[in-house]
Structures are given as C-alpha cells and as structure tokens.
Design a protein around this motif. Structure first.
Motif, PDB file in Angstrom:
ATOM      1  N   GLN A   1       1.369  -0.815   0.467  1.00  0.00           N
ATOM      2  CA  GLN A   1       0.177   0.044   0.168  1.00  0.00           C
ATOM      3  C   GLN A   1       0.608   0.862  -0.113  1.00  0.00           C
ATOM      4  O   GLN A   1       0.528   2.033  -0.583  1.00  0.00           O
ATOM      5  N   HIS A   2       1.730   1.468   0.741  1.00  0.00           N
ATOM      6  CA  HIS A   2       2.564   2.177   0.890  1.00  0.00           C
ATOM      7  C   HIS A   2       3.121   2.536  -0.292  1.00  0.00           C
ATOM      8  O   HIS A   2       4.124   3.674  -1.147  1.00  0.00           O
ATOM      9  N   ALA A   3       3.704   1.208  -1.145  1.00  0.00           N
ATOM     10  CA  ALA A   3       4.267   1.078  -2.290  1.00  0.00           C
ATOM     11  C   ALA A   3       3.906   2.385  -3.288  1.00  0.00           C
ATOM     12  O   ALA A   3       4.261   2.984  -4.024  1.00  0.00           O
ATOM     13  N   GLN A   4       2.466   2.133  -3.737  1.00  0.00           N
ATOM     14  CA  GLN A   4       1.729   2.384  -4.743  1.00  0.00           C
ATOM     15  C   GLN A   4       1.705   3.588  -4.665  1.00  0.00           C
ATOM     16  O   GLN A   4       1.910   4.734  -5.897  1.00  0.00           O
ATOM     17  N   ASN A   5       2.182   4.477  -2.604  1.00  0.00           N
ATOM     18  CA  ASN A   5       2.219   6.276  -2.710  1.00  0.00           C
ATOM     19  C   ASN A   5       3.745   6.379  -2.860  1.00  0.00           C
ATOM     20  O   ASN A   5       3.280   7.712  -2.481  1.00  0.00           O
ATOM     21  N   ASN A   6       4.593   5.743  -2.622  1.00  0.00           N
ATOM     22  CA  ASN A   6       5.997   6.571  -2.824  1.00  0.00           C
ATOM     23  C   ASN A   6       6.750   5.995  -3.624  1.00  0.00           C
ATOM     24  O   ASN A   6       6.531   4.941  -4.397  1.00  0.00           O
ATOM     25  N   LYS A   7       7.875   6.396  -4.044  1.00  0.00           N
ATOM     26  CA  LYS A   7       8.991   6.310  -5.209  1.00  0.00           C
ATOM     27  C   LYS A   7       9.975   6.245  -4.373  1.00  0.00           C
ATOM     28  O   LYS A   7      11.162   5.897  -5.495  1.00  0.00           O
ATOM     29  N   ALA A   8       9.899   5.565  -3.170  1.00  0.00           N
ATOM     30  CA  ALA A   8      11.440   5.741  -2.508  1.00  0.00           C
ATOM     31  C   ALA A   8      11.719   4.154  -3.350  1.00  0.00           C
ATOM     32  O   ALA A   8      11.034   2.859  -3.512  1.00  0.00           O
ATOM     33  N   PRO A   9      13.447   4.063  -3.397  1.00  0.00           N
ATOM     34  CA  PRO A   9      14.163   2.482  -4.140  1.00  0.00           C
ATOM     35  C   PRO A   9      13.617   2.041  -3.507  1.00  0.00           C
ATOM     36  O   PRO A   9      13.649   0.767  -3.307  1.00  0.00           O
ATOM     37  N   VAL A  10      13.386   1.681  -1.559  1.00  0.00           N
ATOM     38  CA  VAL A  10      13.630   0.483  -1.069  1.00  0.00           C
ATOM     39  C   VAL A  10      12.083  -0.137  -1.354  1.00  0.00           C
ATOM     40  O   VAL A  10      12.235  -1.683  -0.846  1.00  0.00           O
ATOM     41  N   PHE A  11      11.509   0.617  -1.676  1.00  0.00           N
ATOM     42  CA  PHE A  11       9.832   0.384  -1.685  1.00  0.00           C
ATOM     43  C   PHE A  11       9.551  -0.693  -2.968  1.00  0.00           C
ATOM     44  O   PHE A  11       8.948  -1.595  -3.219  1.00  0.00           O
ATOM     45  N   ASP A  12      10.568  -0.115  -3.996  1.00  0.00           N
ATOM     46  CA  ASP A  12      10.870  -0.665  -5.743  1.00  0.00           C
ATOM     47  C   ASP A  12      11.080  -1.783  -5.408  1.00  0.00           C
ATOM     48  O   ASP A  12      10.675  -3.147  -6.049  1.00  0.00           O
ATOM     49  N   VAL A  13      12.058  -2.321  -4.159  1.00  0.00           N
ATOM     50  CA  VAL A  13      12.613  -3.561  -4.325  1.00  0.00           C
ATOM     51  C   VAL A  13      11.840  -4.501  -3.208  1.00  0.00           C
ATOM     52  O   VAL A  13      11.630  -5.372  -3.938  1.00  0.00           O
ATOM     53  N   LEU A  14      11.643  -4.221  -2.378  1.00  0.00           N
ATOM     54  CA  LEU A  14      10.399  -4.739  -1.173  1.00  0.00           C
ATOM     55  C   LEU A  14       9.536  -5.454  -2.568  1.00  0.00           C
ATOM     56  O   LEU A  14       8.491  -6.578  -2.017  1.00  0.00           O
ATOM     57  N   GLN A  15       8.867  -4.204  -3.234  1.00  0.00           N
ATOM     58  CA  GLN A  15       7.544  -5.342  -4.120  1.00  0.00           C
ATOM     59  C   GLN A  15       7.535  -5.783  -5.284  1.00  0.00           C
ATOM     60  O   GLN A  15       7.024  -7.055  -4.958  1.00  0.00           O
ATOM     61  N   SER A  16       9.022  -5.478  -5.783  1.00  0.00           N
ATOM     62  CA  SER A  16       9.510  -6.910  -6.348  1.00  0.00           C
ATOM     63  C   SER A  16       9.649  -7.761  -5.880  1.00  0.00           C
ATOM     64  O   SER A  16       9.513  -9.074  -5.936  1.00  0.00           O
ATOM     65  N   GLY A  17      10.174  -8.283  -4.601  1.00  0.00           N
ATOM     66  CA  GLY A  17      10.207  -9.470  -3.623  1.00  0.00           C
ATOM     67  C   GLY A  17       8.762 -10.129  -3.175  1.00  0.00           C
ATOM     68  O   GLY A  17       8.182 -11.231  -3.746  1.00  0.00           O
ATOM     69  N   ILE A  18       7.467  -9.148  -2.949  1.00  0.00           N
ATOM     70  CA  ILE A  18       5.958  -8.938  -2.586  1.00  0.00           C
ATOM     71  C   ILE A  18       5.845  -9.715  -3.464  1.00  0.00           C
ATOM     72  O   ILE A  18       5.037 -10.993  -4.006  1.00  0.00           O
ATOM     73  N   VAL A  19       6.305  -9.120  -4.782  1.00  0.00           N
ATOM     74  CA  VAL A  19       5.490  -9.898  -5.723  1.00  0.00           C
ATOM     75  C   VAL A  19       5.921 -10.929  -6.412  1.00  0.00           C
ATOM     76  O   VAL A  19       5.186 -11.707  -6.714  1.00  0.00           O
ATOM     77  N   ARG A  20       6.876 -12.150  -6.106  1.00  0.00           N
ATOM     78  CA  ARG A  20       7.647 -13.068  -6.304  1.00  0.00           C
ATOM     79  C   ARG A  20       7.089 -14.113  -5.047  1.00  0.00           C
ATOM     80  O   ARG A  20       7.413 -14.777  -5.703  1.00  0.00           O
ATOM     81  N   ILE A  21       6.669 -13.576  -3.977  1.00  0.00           N
ATOM     82  CA  ILE A  21       5.986 -14.437  -3.085  1.00  0.00           C
ATOM     83  C   ILE A  21       5.252 -15.219  -3.665  1.00  0.00           C
ATOM     84  O   ILE A  21       4.431 -16.099  -3.678  1.00  0.00           O
ATOM     85  N   SER A  22       3.876 -14.251  -4.588  1.00  0.00           N
ATOM     86  CA  SER A  22       2.830 -15.145  -5.339  1.00  0.00           C
ATOM     87  C   SER A  22       2.761 -16.030  -6.337  1.00  0.00           C
ATOM     88  O   SER A  22       2.371 -16.510  -6.547  1.00  0.00           O
ATOM     89  N   GLN A  23       4.169 -16.019  -6.992  1.00  0.00           N
ATOM     90  CA  GLN A  23       4.845 -16.630  -7.735  1.00  0.00           C
ATOM     91  C   GLN A  23       5.462 -18.021  -6.924  1.00  0.00           C
ATOM     92  O   GLN A  23       5.378 -18.828  -8.178  1.00  0.00           O
ATOM     93  N   ALA A  24       6.492 -17.572  -6.196  1.00  0.00           N
ATOM     94  CA  ALA A  24       7.483 -18.972  -5.831  1.00  0.00           C
ATOM     95  C   ALA A  24       7.243 -18.669  -4.633  1.00  0.00           C
ATOM     96  O   ALA A  24       7.064 -17.592  -4.139  1.00  0.00           O
ATOM     97  N   ASN A  25       7.119 -20.256  -3.888  1.00  0.00           N
ATOM     98  CA  ASN A  25       7.527 -20.234  -2.486  1.00  0.00           C
ATOM     99  C   ASN A  25       8.667 -20.243  -1.647  1.00  0.00           C
ATOM    100  O   ASN A  25       8.951 -20.126  -0.451  1.00  0.00           O
ATOM    101  N   ARG A  26       9.411 -20.324  -2.790  1.00  0.00           N
ATOM    102  CA  ARG A  26      10.890 -20.850  -1.975  1.00  0.00           C
ATOM    103  C   ARG A  26      12.002 -18.884  -1.696  1.00  0.00           C
ATOM    104  O   ARG A  26      11.469 -17.894  -2.814  1.00  0.00           O
ATOM    105  N   ARG A  27      12.480 -19.221  -1.021  1.00  0.00           N
ATOM    106  CA  ARG A  27      13.110 -17.998  -0.367  1.00  0.00           C
ATOM    107  C   ARG A  27      14.115 -17.346  -1.284  1.00  0.00           C
ATOM    108  O   ARG A  27      14.124 -16.393  -1.088  1.00  0.00           O
ATOM    109  N   GLU A  28      14.854 -18.300  -1.551  1.00  0.00           N
ATOM    110  CA  GLU A  28      15.573 -17.928  -2.780  1.00  0.00           C
ATOM    111  C   GLU A  28      15.245 -17.436  -3.703  1.00  0.00           C
ATOM    112  O   GLU A  28      15.734 -16.046  -4.447  1.00  0.00           O
ATOM    113  N   ASP A  29      13.957 -17.689  -4.522  1.00  0.00           N
ATOM    114  CA  ASP A  29      13.063 -16.650  -5.788  1.00  0.00           C
ATOM    115  C   ASP A  29      12.838 -15.870  -4.733  1.00  0.00           C
ATOM    116  O   ASP A  29      12.359 -14.522  -5.760  1.00  0.00           O
ATOM    117  N   VAL A  30      12.433 -15.386  -4.087  1.00  0.00           N
ATOM    118  CA  VAL A  30      11.669 -13.293  -3.824  1.00  0.00           C
ATOM    119  C   VAL A  30      13.526 -13.085  -3.030  1.00  0.00           C
ATOM    120  O   VAL A  30      12.952 -11.906  -3.846  1.00  0.00           O
TER     121      VAL A  30
END
Length: 217
Positions: free
Chosen positions: A67-96
């Motif tokens: 939710q915060h990532a949608q309203n904020n352009k901080a680099p850390v949000f893009d990094v975390l959001q890329s991991g969150i998106v991968r969570i829905s596609q893969a369950n392995r920690r390495e993939d995230v």
C-alpha cells in the motif's frame, strides 16, 4: 593581494597545461555536486520510507508495504515490492531474494552513475600536472642552452618555478577529487546496505510467519 588575485596569478604563471587541469577540476566538481545531491535525496527518501514500514517489516505485513509502495517512489519500496510480487509466484525464499537482488542491481547502476569518472579525472589531473612539468623543464633547458651566461640562473629558476606550478595545481585538483570519490562511494554503499537490510528483514519476517503457521498446523 586577495585570494582571487593569487588564483589568477597562479593560473597565469603556471604554463599552458594549467588550463586543461582547471577544466578537469570544474568538470569533477560539477559531477561531485550533482551526485551528492542525487544520493542525498535518495538517502532522505529511503529514511522516510523506513519510518513508514518499520513495524510492517517486523511483522511481515506485505499488504501494508504494498500500500505504501503505491504512493511512494523510494528505491526501497521498489525492491520490497519486487520481492512481494515474487511471493505470489514462488514459495521459495531464494526466488524472492533473487527478485529483490535484481532490482537492487538496477538501482546500483543509477546510484553509481558517473561516480567512477571522478577518480578518472583525478588521475588525469595528476598526469597532466606531471606532463606540464616535464614539458616546461624541456623548454627551460632548451632556452638556457642558448641564453646569455649571466641570465642562465634567473631564466632557469623562473622556468622551473612555472613547471612546478603545473605539478602543484595537478595535485591540488587530484587530491580533493579522490576524497570526493571516496565520500560518494561510501554514501552509495550506505544506501545500498540499508535497502538490502530492509529486504533481509522482510525475508526473515516471512520465514518466521511461515514457520509459526506450520507449527500451529
């Protein structure tokens, strides 16, 4: 004489190689200022982002982070959001983790952009200073060879002084640029480390939540 008069006299008495060294100094300072402003802005933006998601990182609350990532352009949000998106596609920690590392590498290219040029310019300033000194000494000894014996000492001393000014100005330019380069590298590493720390905290929180769910099950 004022400080400005000293600088002008130094440039006038330093020989022709003083001017390319001065150009190197101006370009190096311009890059340093631009990079410092960019990195300072990125650092402040990340610090504000961390304050927003501090508790969410501890609890692994990916919904709040998204939710915060949608309203904020901080680099850390893009990094975390890329991991969150991968969570829905893969369950392995390495993939995230790989997904977040990929985004971090993209930001590193932006953070480190033009910074290596400063070190290169410092080396160029040093070499130009040495080259100017050598060329000045060659010209000085060539002039002394055909000069009147009574004028040789004065001519040689003044020519060597001009040649040494070139080396001095090259070092005066190179030393600050090397310090600026090291400072910018340190600032860049601090930003990258803070982003990686946020990613690790998210991974650990998610792993702990999964472990807790499996224990209850």
């Amino acid at each position: 004489m004022s400080f400005t008069d000293h600088i002008i006299a130094f440039l006038q008495n330093g020989g022709p190689f003083i001017y390319p060294i001065a150009l190197v100094l101006v370009v190096g300072l311009a890059i340093t200022i631009e990079r410092w402003l960019y990195l300072s802005s990125a650092h402040r933006t990340n610090q504000k982002a961390f304050s927003l998601i501090k508790e969410a990182l501890k609890s692994g609350d990916v919904a709040t982070i998204s939710q915060h990532a949608q309203n904020n352009k901080a680099p850390v949000f893009d990094v975390l959001q890329s991991g969150i998106v991968r969570i829905s596609q893969a369950n392995r920690r390495e993939d995230v983790e790989y997904a977040m590392e990929e985004t971090i590498m993209e930001y590193m290219l932006r953070l480190e952009k033009r910074t290596p040029f400063i070190a290169t310019l410092a080396n160029i300033a040093t070499l130009l200073g040495l080259l100017g000194t050598i060329m000045g000494l060659i010209a000085a000894f060539s002039a002394v060879a055909s000069a009147d014996p009574a004028e040789k000492a004065n001519l040689l001393s003044s020519s060597i002084s001009v040649a040494m000014n070139t080396t001095a100005f090259g070092l005066i330019t190179a030393i600050p640029l090397i310090l600026f380069h090291s400072t910018l590298q340190t600032k860049t590493a601090t930003i990258v480390d803070s982003i990686e720390m946020a990613g690790i905290k998210l991974l650990n929180s998610l792993s702990f939540s999964k472990q807790a769910d499996s224990d209850r099950g």
